[in-house]
Design a protein around this motif. Structure first.
Motif, PDB file in Angstrom:
ATOM      1  N   UNK A 167      54.371  43.539  39.703  1.00  0.00           N
ATOM      2  CA  UNK A 167      53.408  43.995  38.712  1.00  0.00           C
ATOM      3  C   UNK A 167      52.502  45.073  39.317  1.00  0.00           C
ATOM      4  N   UNK A 168      51.947  45.917  38.436  1.00  0.00           N
ATOM      5  CA  UNK A 168      51.092  47.001  38.910  1.00  0.00           C
ATOM      6  C   UNK A 168      49.732  46.913  38.227  1.00  0.00           C
ATOM      7  N   UNK A 169      48.717  47.505  38.886  1.00  0.00           N
ATOM      8  CA  UNK A 169      47.342  47.302  38.459  1.00  0.00           C
ATOM      9  C   UNK A 169      46.551  48.610  38.510  1.00  0.00           C
ATOM     10  N   UNK A 170      45.522  48.641  37.675  1.00  0.00           N
ATOM     11  CA  UNK A 170      44.490  49.679  37.749  1.00  0.00           C
ATOM     12  C   UNK A 170      43.151  48.961  37.779  1.00  0.00           C
ATOM     13  N   UNK A 171      42.318  49.252  38.751  1.00  0.00           N
ATOM     14  CA  UNK A 171      40.961  48.709  38.825  1.00  0.00           C
ATOM     15  C   UNK A 171      40.005  49.835  38.438  1.00  0.00           C
ATOM     16  N   UNK A 172      39.188  49.611  37.399  1.00  0.00           N
ATOM     17  CA  UNK A 172      38.339  50.674  36.865  1.00  0.00           C
ATOM     18  C   UNK A 172      36.965  50.123  36.511  1.00  0.00           C
ATOM     19  N   UNK A 173      35.988  51.006  36.515  1.00  0.00           N
ATOM     20  CA  UNK A 173      34.637  50.664  36.081  1.00  0.00           C
ATOM     21  C   UNK A 173      34.518  50.924  34.583  1.00  0.00           C
ATOM     22  N   UNK A 174      34.095  49.897  33.844  1.00  0.00           N
ATOM     23  CA  UNK A 174      33.873  50.038  32.413  1.00  0.00           C
ATOM     24  C   UNK A 174      32.388  50.264  32.166  1.00  0.00           C
ATOM     25  N   UNK A 175      32.078  51.165  31.268  1.00  0.00           N
ATOM     26  CA  UNK A 175      30.688  51.439  30.913  1.00  0.00           C
ATOM     27  C   UNK A 175      30.252  50.486  29.803  1.00  0.00           C
ATOM     28  N   UNK A 176      28.977  50.331  29.605  1.00  0.00           N
ATOM     29  CA  UNK A 176      28.471  49.524  28.498  1.00  0.00           C
ATOM     30  C   UNK A 176      28.926  50.124  27.172  1.00  0.00           C
ATOM     31  N   UNK A 177      29.389  49.250  26.291  1.00  0.00           N
ATOM     32  CA  UNK A 177      29.844  49.720  24.985  1.00  0.00           C
ATOM     33  C   UNK A 177      31.343  49.867  24.942  1.00  0.00           C
ATOM     34  N   UNK A 178      31.829  50.939  24.290  1.00  0.00           N
ATOM     35  CA  UNK A 178      33.251  51.119  24.049  1.00  0.00           C
ATOM     36  C   UNK A 178      33.902  51.945  25.152  1.00  0.00           C
ATOM     37  N   UNK A 179      35.053  51.449  25.607  1.00  0.00           N
ATOM     38  CA  UNK A 179      35.830  52.135  26.631  1.00  0.00           C
ATOM     39  C   UNK A 179      37.232  52.403  26.068  1.00  0.00           C
ATOM     40  N   UNK A 180      37.584  53.665  26.029  1.00  0.00           N
ATOM     41  CA  UNK A 180      38.849  54.068  25.412  1.00  0.00           C
ATOM     42  C   UNK A 180      39.970  53.988  26.438  1.00  0.00           C
ATOM     43  N   UNK A 181      40.985  53.161  26.131  1.00  0.00           N
ATOM     44  CA  UNK A 181      42.147  52.968  27.007  1.00  0.00           C
ATOM     45  C   UNK A 181      43.347  53.657  26.374  1.00  0.00           C
ATOM     46  N   UNK A 182      44.020  54.485  27.163  1.00  0.00           N
ATOM     47  CA  UNK A 182      45.200  55.206  26.699  1.00  0.00           C
ATOM     48  C   UNK A 182      46.264  55.121  27.782  1.00  0.00           C
ATOM     49  N   UNK A 183      47.483  54.722  27.417  1.00  0.00           N
ATOM     50  CA  UNK A 183      48.546  54.624  28.421  1.00  0.00           C
ATOM     51  C   UNK A 183      49.808  55.304  27.916  1.00  0.00           C
ATOM     52  N   UNK A 184      50.425  56.071  28.799  1.00  0.00           N
ATOM     53  CA  UNK A 184      51.682  56.732  28.496  1.00  0.00           C
ATOM     54  C   UNK A 184      52.809  55.700  28.593  1.00  0.00           C
ATOM     55  N   UNK A 185      53.523  55.503  27.510  1.00  0.00           N
ATOM     56  CA  UNK A 185      54.625  54.540  27.499  1.00  0.00           C
ATOM     57  C   UNK A 185      55.964  55.250  27.324  1.00  0.00           C
ATOM     58  N   UNK A 186      56.023  56.502  27.724  1.00  0.00           N
ATOM     59  CA  UNK A 186      57.270  57.259  27.661  1.00  0.00           C
ATOM     60  C   UNK A 186      58.319  56.603  28.548  1.00  0.00           C
ATOM     61  N   UNK A 187      59.506  56.436  28.022  1.00  0.00           N
ATOM     62  CA  UNK A 187      60.580  55.858  28.809  1.00  0.00           C
ATOM     63  C   UNK A 187      61.661  55.282  27.919  1.00  0.00           C
ATOM     64  N   UNK A 188      62.643  54.684  28.564  1.00  0.00           N
ATOM     65  CA  UNK A 188      63.779  54.076  27.880  1.00  0.00           C
ATOM     66  C   UNK A 188      63.744  52.586  28.164  1.00  0.00           C
ATOM     67  N   UNK A 189      63.918  51.773  27.125  1.00  0.00           N
ATOM     68  CA  UNK A 189      63.857  50.327  27.332  1.00  0.00           C
ATOM     69  C   UNK A 189      64.770  49.605  26.363  1.00  0.00           C
ATOM     70  N   UNK A 190      65.076  48.366  26.739  1.00  0.00           N
ATOM     71  CA  UNK A 190      65.935  47.508  25.930  1.00  0.00           C
ATOM     72  C   UNK A 190      65.148  46.611  24.999  1.00  0.00           C
ATOM     73  N   UNK A 191      63.919  46.313  25.341  1.00  0.00           N
ATOM     74  CA  UNK A 191      63.136  45.393  24.535  1.00  0.00           C
ATOM     75  C   UNK A 191      62.514  44.283  25.338  1.00  0.00           C
ATOM     76  N   UNK A 192      62.136  44.578  26.584  1.00  0.00           N
ATOM     77  CA  UNK A 192      61.502  43.563  27.436  1.00  0.00           C
ATOM     78  C   UNK A 192      60.052  43.317  27.051  1.00  0.00           C
ATOM     79  N   UNK A 193      59.459  44.242  26.290  1.00  0.00           N
ATOM     80  CA  UNK A 193      58.069  44.074  25.904  1.00  0.00           C
ATOM     81  C   UNK A 193      57.120  44.765  26.865  1.00  0.00           C
ATOM     82  N   UNK A 194      55.978  45.112  26.349  1.00  0.00           N
ATOM     83  CA  UNK A 194      54.916  45.746  27.135  1.00  0.00           C
ATOM     84  C   UNK A 194      53.924  44.649  27.504  1.00  0.00           C
ATOM     85  N   UNK A 195      54.043  44.161  28.737  1.00  0.00           N
ATOM     86  CA  UNK A 195      53.217  43.043  29.213  1.00  0.00           C
ATOM     87  C   UNK A 195      51.948  43.604  29.852  1.00  0.00           C
TER      88      UNK A 195
END
Length: 989
Positions: free
Chosen positions: A296-324
């Protein structure tokens, strides 16, 4: 009454508003009064889409149907007379599990149940109950339809809340007045189930297996939040109708709301394709692997008070294992949608897809992702300008620059909310492997009560605000259905997670397989039998949200496999070989379901090529033939996907491994030779000819098979490109054409027999002309699509050259030398599957000594690490050593059980010498180090061959005792250098 042809009067029924709902458990009931009088028999026949569990008067009767094509759907018939009550009310209850998606052992149809009860009472045959609008139906309200996929191969994870659904819904006294009437959706024979066929194998077993010990006890604290998103279905909704790869270019986004600044860890688990970079409030991160051996892989980040916008690139080829995905944080947080949505939408959106496509391996399908990534790289390096981008590429870059939800309006046309149905409520797999805290405790002796079949329960302790985790060891790998009995407070959560391997406290987790189950308890004592098959050796049970200690009375697995007797035997003076034979036997057994399957945990898939070797192993261990016949007959059903036939069936993955089709045709011929079943040859020959004729259209100007496909044989660095003339593939086609000519002759097609013999000889000539290296005195691995000859030499190619008969005269002698003394610069055998073919070649040459030493070396490693089953692949060496934490992926894989065949075939020496085993040759091989051996080989018509031999080295004498059933001719052949002393037998079996 057994399996029989049915004159169907019943109608297909279903309920609800959707034809094929995603992950729906639907219950059906029918109450009827059986007239008084003598009951001479009663047969209940039924089938369902996708799977069913049947109950009669509260008793669970069976599960089904067997895997089959929807256009040739199997049904089951049960003898239920002993469960019926003449003169009283009777109840038939059926749970139907409808997948609503295609996977590797099921093609999507639509929800449906068909059932018919016929009774013979007072000398009169009548239908007493059949599915129609008089049946009642209800959703199983305790089932969570948002549970995630187990994997791309499987259906869904099992999650049940016992508080929301009564256990007694199957009983006579249950009040079903609130249930609705079932809806008639068609007659028997209506699409998609146009043909209904009786089950062609016996019902599977269910044998209770208890664990042997409690392995560990821990107090654990889970991470804050986790989920699994079906990104494949979101990006391509129609992908529910197939199991092919889906490629997509796009993003997933959400907003994480916190009340004060805090550090958070974002984890991405169990996903092979979706480890792209992610942005938090416009700052981009590359997920990294934390120290340790977990993927598994991780990102450790500082969140500010209030709303934090999360965006992840999911470009790729998959069979259907799910985005865990998981988030761990010391402070409370909330996920909210960054885009306006309704009550059916989750907190997540996708942006895109900017491109989406379905990839079918044997077809030339355009894949835009490599070009897209190249263009992005050129743009970021300043080598192309924005004006040179396509509109989709420009939109992708525009989305990448967004740092807050307020900016999404500029790309609104690309935004799609992700529905709740595709987002799991949480992720039990993630909670089982990713913990904030884990503290070990010694296991009290009283806790071992859970593995002992007696009345005293194990008391599972509470640890304050932490959860309690125990791990049970079943000692062997099994495949079946979890059953447990517990006394717990209402709302207590029991999470189950099965896995295959531990070493000195270290656990190998089942990445890309969510092998979990969640059960939420009602108040008091309760029992549950799971409805979803799973394979495991170890079972982790985590108790969460308990207000009082749980009393766990028992946990067991209902081992389920094709019903076989363990007729085969092997025992010798070498204890290691004995252990190896036993793990081969157990592997084969647990991989025999309604077909052979590759492994009981990760896939449970019928891989066509694997089953050729598995059939031979089974012949020597169990003697089962119906399962082999069933497997072989399933394969031609894939011709609607490809005339080359698919490599796993019945499956929605339209994938072709040409060798797998060749092995199927060879297995058809071997089945006829093994059983003497001429009718089967006549039935299968047109299918064999159909696909081989299509393969022969792929011969190039050199006369070689030159094609695009998954041109695979072994997990090793051999040169087997996806497009070109691959040597091992061409060679196996030579052997297949030769076997097919013999099958044609048995089937009475003399023209076909002559044609295929000629084609086999012509292809062999082309191979010897174009694929032999005179410089290296060996066959090269391939000719690439650009015409370039391979520079790779491999043992795999030389093995197949020998087995196929391509190598003759001087070349054959050279290949035999390579097999006896493998050159170091050749690619070596990389899997136990490939070893089967290597052992075949060695046995034909007479190099049994080398074969057995190879078995001792490679399978001895499995025994050393206490495996009860055979690994999928051989362990890779790290700095010249085997690392106990990197042994293999699947620890139970039937394609690897070769010793189960060869120890009987070579050491006992039992061999078929005529079709149907009319003549049996016994030619033992007393290799160095063995002083005696004995065992049994079952015969296809019943009966068995018993052999026992011992060696007196002082006078080079083999004492042997052997027996075969009446009607079989037996010949005993002395091993080279030994004199035979045949001892009399008291009995002939």
């Amino acid at each position: 009454m057994g399996q029989q042809e049915i004159n169907w009067k019943a109608q297909w029924i279903w309920g609800g508003n959707e034809e094929s709902p995603r992950n729906e458990w639907r219950c059906f009931r029918n109450t009827f009064r059986l007239p008084s009088g003598r009951l001479d028999g009663a047969a209940l026949s039924l089938t369902a889409d996708s799977r069913y569990v049947l109950y009669v008067n509260g008793e669970r009767v069976g599960r089904g149907p067997v895997r089959s094509w929807p256009f040739e759907l199997a049904y089951d018939t049960y003898d239920v007379g002993h469960l019926l009550k003449p003169g009283k009310e009777n109840i038939i209850a059926v749970m139907v599990l409808h997948y609503g998606i295609t996977n590797f052992y099921y093609l999507r149809g639509r929800g449906g149940l068909l059932a018919q009860l016929e009774v013979n009472q007072n000398g009169i045959q009548s239908i007493q109950a059949s599915t129609d609008e008089g049946w009642k139906t209800s959703l199983h309200l305790g089932h969570d339809p948002r549970s995630p996929r187990m994997s791309c191969q499987h259906g869904f994870v099992e999650r049940v809340d016992a508080r929301l659904w009564p256990e007694g819904w199957v009983s006579n006294d249950y009040n079903d007045q609130t249930w609705g009437a079932a809806t008639v959706i068609g007659e028997a024979g209506d699409a998609p189930w146009t043909t209904l066929v009786p089950r062609d194998i016996p019902l599977l077993t269910e044998e209770p297996i208890y664990p042997l010990r409690v392995e560990s006890l821990q107090q654990v604290k889970p991470i804050s939040w986790s989920t699994n998103i079906d990104m494949r279905n979101q990006m391509m909704p129609e992908s529910t109708n197939h199991a092919n790869f889906v490629g997509k270019i796009g993003y997933v986004a959400t907003v994480v709301r916190v009340s004060s600044p805090v550090k958070a860890t974002f984890g991405f688990l169990n996903s092979r394709f979706n480890f792209g970079p992610c942005s938090i409030n416009g700052t981009w991160y590359s997920p990294e692997q934390l120290p340790g051996e977990f993927p598994q892989k991780f990102v450790v980040a500082d969140l500010k008070e209030g709303d934090n916008f999360f965006l992840m690139d999911v470009t790729g080829v998959e069979h259907g294992d799910g985005f865990h995905m998981g988030i761990d944080c010391e402070e409370p947080f909330e996920l909210i949608s960054p885009w306006p949505s309704d009550e059916h939408s989750s907190p997540f959106i996708t942006i895109g897809p900017y491109a989406v496509f379905e990839r079918i391996d044997h077809k030339d399908v355009y894949d835009p992702i490599p070009r897209f990534r190249k263009v992005m790289s050129l743009y970021e390096s300043g080598n192309i300008q924005k004006g040179e981008l396509t509109s989709a590429e420009a939109a992708y870059l525009q989305a990448k620059s967004i740092s807050s939800a307020s900016e999404l309006a500029i790309i609104h046309e690309w935004i799609r909310p992700i529905p709740n149905a595709l987002v799991s409520r949480d992720n039990v797999f993630a909670l089982s492997i990713w913990k904030r805290e884990a503290v070990s405790h010694k296991v009290p002796s009283s806790m071992q009560n859970v593995v002992i079949a007696h009345v005293e329960p194990a008391l599972i302790p509470l640890f304050g605000d932490a959860d309690t985790e125990i791990i049970l060891d079943f000692e062997k790998e099994y495949s079946g259905y979890i059953e447990f009995e517990a006394d717990a407070a209402e709302g207590t959560v029991l999470d189950f997670y099965g896995f295959e391997y531990m070493h000195e406290g270290w656990r190998q987790d089942t990445y890309r397989l969510d092998n979990t189950m969640r059960y939420t308890c009602r108040e008091g004592r309760q029992r549950y039998v799971s409805l979803v098959r799973r394979g495991l050796r170890y079972l982790m049970i985590t108790v969460r949200s308990a207000s009082r200690p749980v009393k766990l009375y028992e946990v067991k697995l209902r081992q389920s496999n094709y019903p076989i007797a363990e007729i085969g035997r092997f025992h010798s003076s070498d204890a290691l070989l004995n252990d190896i034979w036993r793990i081969s036997q157990h592997t084969t057994r647990v991989c025999m379901e309604d077909t052979f399957v590759d492994c009981p945990a990760y896939e449970q898939t019928f891989w066509v090529g694997d089953s050729r070797n598995e059939a031979l192993i089974n012949y020597y261990m169990f003697g089962a033939t119906d399962i082999v016949k069933r497997c072989l007959k399933l394969v031609p059903g894939s011709k609607f996907q490809t005339p080359l036939f698919a490599d796993q069936v019945p499956s929605g993955w339209s994938s072709v491994i040409p060798n797998w089709t060749f092995f199927w045709a060879i297995a058809c011929s071997e089945y006829v030779e093994h059983t003497g079943d001429i009718a089967f040859a006549e039935e299968m020959w047109p299918h064999v000819r159909f696909t081989l004729d299509h393969y022969l259209t792929n011969l190039d100007s050199k006369g070689l098979l030159f094609m695009r496909g998954w041109n695979f044989l072994d997990w090793a660095p051999i040169d087997q490109p996806g497009h070109g003339a691959v040597s091992h593939q061409n060679m196996f086609l030579v052997k297949t054409l030769r076997e097919a000519s013999m099958l044609a002759e048995i089937a009475g097609d003399m023209e076909g027999a002559h044609s295929y013999r000629a084609a086999s000889l012509k292809l062999a000539q082309a191979i010897n002309t174009h694929l032999w290296s005179e410089e290296h005195k060996a066959y090269i691995d391939c000719i690439h699509a650009d015409g370039r000859p391979s520079s790779v030499l491999s043992m795999q190619t030389q093995v197949v050259a020998f087995l196929s008969g391509v190598a003759d005269k001087d070349r054959k002698r050279q290949i035999e030398a390579h097999l006896a003394f493998p050159p170091e610069h050749f690619v070596q055998i990389g899997s136990a599957f490939m070893s089967f073919f290597y052992y075949e070649a060695l046995s034909q040459i007479g190099l049994t000594e080398i074969m057995v030493e190879d078995i001792r070396k490679n399978y001895g490693t499995m025994v050393k690490y206490e495996s009860s089953t055979c690994y999928e692949g051989y362990p890779k060496l790290i700095d010249g050593q085997i690392h106990p934490r990197q042994l293999t992926r699947s620890h139970c894989h039937a394609w690897s059980a070769a010793p189960g065949y060869f120890l009987g075939h070579e050491i006992l020496g039992v061999r078929r010498a005529a079709p149907g085993w009319a003549k049996i040759v016994i030619a033992p091989k007393p290799i160095a180090g063995l002083t005696w051996a004995k065992g049994t080989v079952p015969l296809p018509q019943g009966g068995r061959v018993d052999v026992s031999w011992s060696i007196r080295e002082e006078n080079k004498t083999m004492e042997i005792k052997a027996s075969v059933p009446e009607g079989h001719e037996m010949e005993i052949i002395a091993p080279t250098g030994y004199r035979l002393e045949i001892l009399p037998n008291a009995l002939r079996n």
